[in-house]
Design an enzyme around this catalytic site. Structure first.
Site, PDB file in Angstrom:
ATOM      1  N   TRP A   1      24.449 -24.282  -3.855  1.00 41.80           N
ATOM      2  CA  TRP A   1      25.467 -23.219  -3.879  1.00 41.80           C
ATOM      3  C   TRP A   1      26.837 -23.664  -3.386  1.00 41.80           C
ATOM      4  CZ3 TRP A   1      21.907 -21.280   0.279  1.00 41.80           C
ATOM      5  CH2 TRP A   1      20.649 -20.963  -0.237  1.00 41.80           C
ATOM      6  N   HIS A   2      27.140 -24.948  -3.508  1.00 44.26           N
ATOM      7  CA  HIS A   2      28.450 -25.411  -3.063  1.00 44.26           C
ATOM      8  C   HIS A   2      29.428 -25.502  -4.235  1.00 44.26           C
ATOM      9  CE1 HIS A   2      26.417 -27.440   0.668  1.00 44.26           C
ATOM     10  NE2 HIS A   2      26.337 -26.121   0.673  1.00 44.26           N
ATOM     11  N   TYR A   3      29.258 -24.602  -5.185  1.00 39.92           N
ATOM     12  CA  TYR A   3      30.158 -24.603  -6.334  1.00 39.92           C
ATOM     13  C   TYR A   3      31.554 -24.145  -5.915  1.00 39.92           C
ATOM     14  CZ  TYR A   3      27.717 -20.068  -6.312  1.00 39.92           C
ATOM     15  OH  TYR A   3      27.110 -18.901  -5.926  1.00 39.92           O
TER      16      TYR A   3
END
Length: 590
Positions: free
Chosen positions: A524-526
């Site tokens: 989820w480090h977009y």
């Protein structure tokens, strides 16, 4: 019988920890329910745009998105100005799945409309999640807290002094030193032994070598989210609406440039509302909906590529070809290591910061009862691709049978194991976000193009080589009681697990490039979609319009540090202080 006893023991321990946490809270004098601590939070249906004495209520700032950046931003701006904070989800405070580390995986697996986590699949076939709750990603993430590097701060053009004031503001309120679990200790010692040195101990700073970072989970396993930063707000100046789904930004287009004047939003009952900013100079709408939500809202509001907007009959407010473009996600590959005994739960505590462009992290101990094999386990799990999260239309008979086979093949020990996570630090591969339709509640179409750039594949292979060294290191073998021949078995076990919707090459683990492609997942480090220099300027003002900013991870060209939440919260505080000082000078009192 022994297994059932273990299950009951685990449940008893959890209940005990819950009771202890409650007692400790009470002993500190905080016996109020969350409504008493946050009197300014109310359901969107209770919103009234009229002042008690007549006339429409207007705000100096409307912040859209009560997440990782939005909460500290709103709390800070409220010190001197009236603020309306709009959050599409509910509160994290009374949600036991959000509040406790032991339930981390349950929220991720909940795909209902009321879940704090909104599931989506990128076109790459990788499962992902968006926060849908006050506190944003801090309410559903793995909790790891670590600052950005000094290089990152300098490259972003931020005021280093204000940055170093803003991080501690967050840390004093919600960040803790983790209870350093045995699995994390083994990974730390193994990292140092294979050359990821020095051992930097416990620190928030981004330093080459191996370190233990902070966490937003306290010693009782309770999560402390960005929503708690609202406790430092000026309650008289702040209104927070939950279940407020902003449909679009409203613009006045009569001037030379469009000017944001307010927002349309729906409440939990589907009723429409309008909120306006003040006509006073420098009042603003600030979008803080995250890397998925912010470009989506700009597009729905008419800011984006003209051709794309016209296809969906969206009136063009400002033609900007960069909105939603150059999206990035840091690809993650996870190798799980089964143990022949239970292990304590831990999320991310240790990280190896290498000079090879990869980060090595670890988690452990999910799903320790025999029944849990039939449950969901979220991102750090061999079952990230559980059948129940695959959209119904894709649940073909073949998919069902394949799921059953793979699930049956997973050894029970895998659910007593630990996970070693390898993440690309600065991916070169870029993707994009485009609207699926004009319904803000639906996910847009997101493509990350994992490993489309050859450098990313090379980095991943370097990372897997480091992991293989870890698996053969002395501290690791002493802990697992394994041997050097187990590495290929672990790779094969990882590659056959249901972790994404990408076709596998199960007989090709010797090709680490193929392993990287087959087993890629997201942590989820977009980021990206509203980049500084393309969509917003250096002050995060949207280019081409007045009175509109975007302040969140969608503006980042790179993900900061090893994990971004610390810097996103810092940015909310940083920009709140900067905006106040720009308006008031030092009289802002911050």
């Amino acid at each position: 019988m022994a297994l059932n006893n273990h299950h009951h023991l685990s449940l008893s321990l959890f209940l005990l920890s819950f009771i202890l946490a409650t007692l400790i809270t009470s002993s500190q004098g905080d016996q109020r329910v969350w409504q008493d601590r946050y009197p300014f939070i109310q359901r969107a249906s209770l919103f009234s745009s009229s002042e008690s004495y007549g006339g429409e209520k207007e705000y100096d700032y409307i912040v859209v998105g009560g997440g990782t950046a939005g909460c500290p931003l709103a709390a800070t701006l409220s010190q001197n100005y009236s603020v309306l904070l709009l959050e599409r989800g509910g509160v994290p405070f009374a949600n036991i799945n959000v509040s406790f580390l032991s339930n981390f995986h349950i929220t991720l697996a909940d795909t209902s409309a009321s879940s704090a986590s909104q599931f989506f699949v990128s076109t790459d076939g990788v499962f992902n999640a968006r926060a849908r709750v006050l506190g944003g990603g801090t309410s559903i993430n793995a909790g790891f807290y670590t600052r950005a590097s000094t290089r990152y701060v300098k490259k972003a053009g931020w005021d280093a002094k204000l940055v170093n004031e803003s991080y501690p503001w967050v840390e004093k309120q919600i960040v803790h030193e983790p209870i350093f679990e045995p699995w994390q200790r083994v990974v730390r010692d193994s990292l140092v032994e294979v050359g990821i040195a020095p051992n930097n101990g416990f620190t928030y700073d981004h330093l080459y070598g191996t370190k233990v970072g902070g966490t937003i989970f306290d010693k009782y396993g309770r999560r402390h989210t960005a929503a708690e930063l609202l406790a430092s707000a000026n309650a008289k100046n702040l209104d927070v609406l939950i279940h407020a789904r902003v449909q679009k930004i409203i613009f006045d287009t009569t001037g030379l440039k469009p000017r944001a004047v307010g927002v349309h939003f729906k409440d939990e009952n589907g009723a429409q509302h309008v909120a306006h900013i003040s006509k006073r100079r420098r009042s603003e709408v600030i979008v803080a909906c995250g890397a998925i939500g912010s470009p989506q809202l700009l597009l729905l509001s008419g800011i984006g590529p003209k051709a794309d907007l016209e296809k969906l009959n969206i009136s063009v407010v400002h033609d900007n070809k960069f909105v939603g473009k150059h999206m990035s996600d840091n690809p993650l590959n996870s190798i799980f290591v089964p143990f022949n005994r239970p292990v304590n739960q831990s999320l991310i505590e240790t990280v190896g910061i290498t000079k090879k462009g990869v980060y090595i992290e670890a988690s452990s101990g999910f799903s320790q009862s025999p029944d849990s094999i039939h449950c969901h386990h979220g991102v750090a799990s061999a079952e990230i691709g559980q059948l129940s999260t695959i959209p119904p239309k894709r649940r073909t008979q073949e998919a069902i049978e394949a799921f059953k086979r793979n699930k049956k093949d997973l050894p029970h020990e895998a659910f007593h194991g630990g996970f070693i996570l390898e993440k690309i630090a600065y991916p070169k591969s870029k993707g994009q976000l485009v609207l699926n339709n004009t319904n803000v509640d639906d996910n847009p179409i997101v493509t990350f193009n994992y490993f489309s750039h050859p450098k990313d594949l090379r980095q991943c292979v370097k990372g897997i080589h480091i992991v293989k060294k870890l698996l053969r290191s002395k501290p690791f073998l002493n802990f697992t009681k394994g041997n050097k021949q187990t590495v290929e078995k672990l790779l094969n076990m990882s590659i056959t697990a249901n972790i994404n919707m990408i076709p596998r090459h199960t007989n090709d683990t010797k090709s680490l490039k193929q392993f990287c492609k087959d087993t890629v997942i997201s942590i989820w480090h977009y980021h990206g979609g509203c980049h500084v220099g393309h969509v917003v300027n250096k002050d995060y003002e949207v280019i081409g319009v007045h009175r509109l900013r975007v302040i969140d991870g969608s503006t980042f060209h790179e993900s900061p540090g090893t994990n971004p939440q610390a810097t996103v919260m810092m940015l909310g505080r940083y920009m709140g202080v900067k905006i106040l000082r720009d308006r008031l000078g030092r009289s802002a009192g911050l």
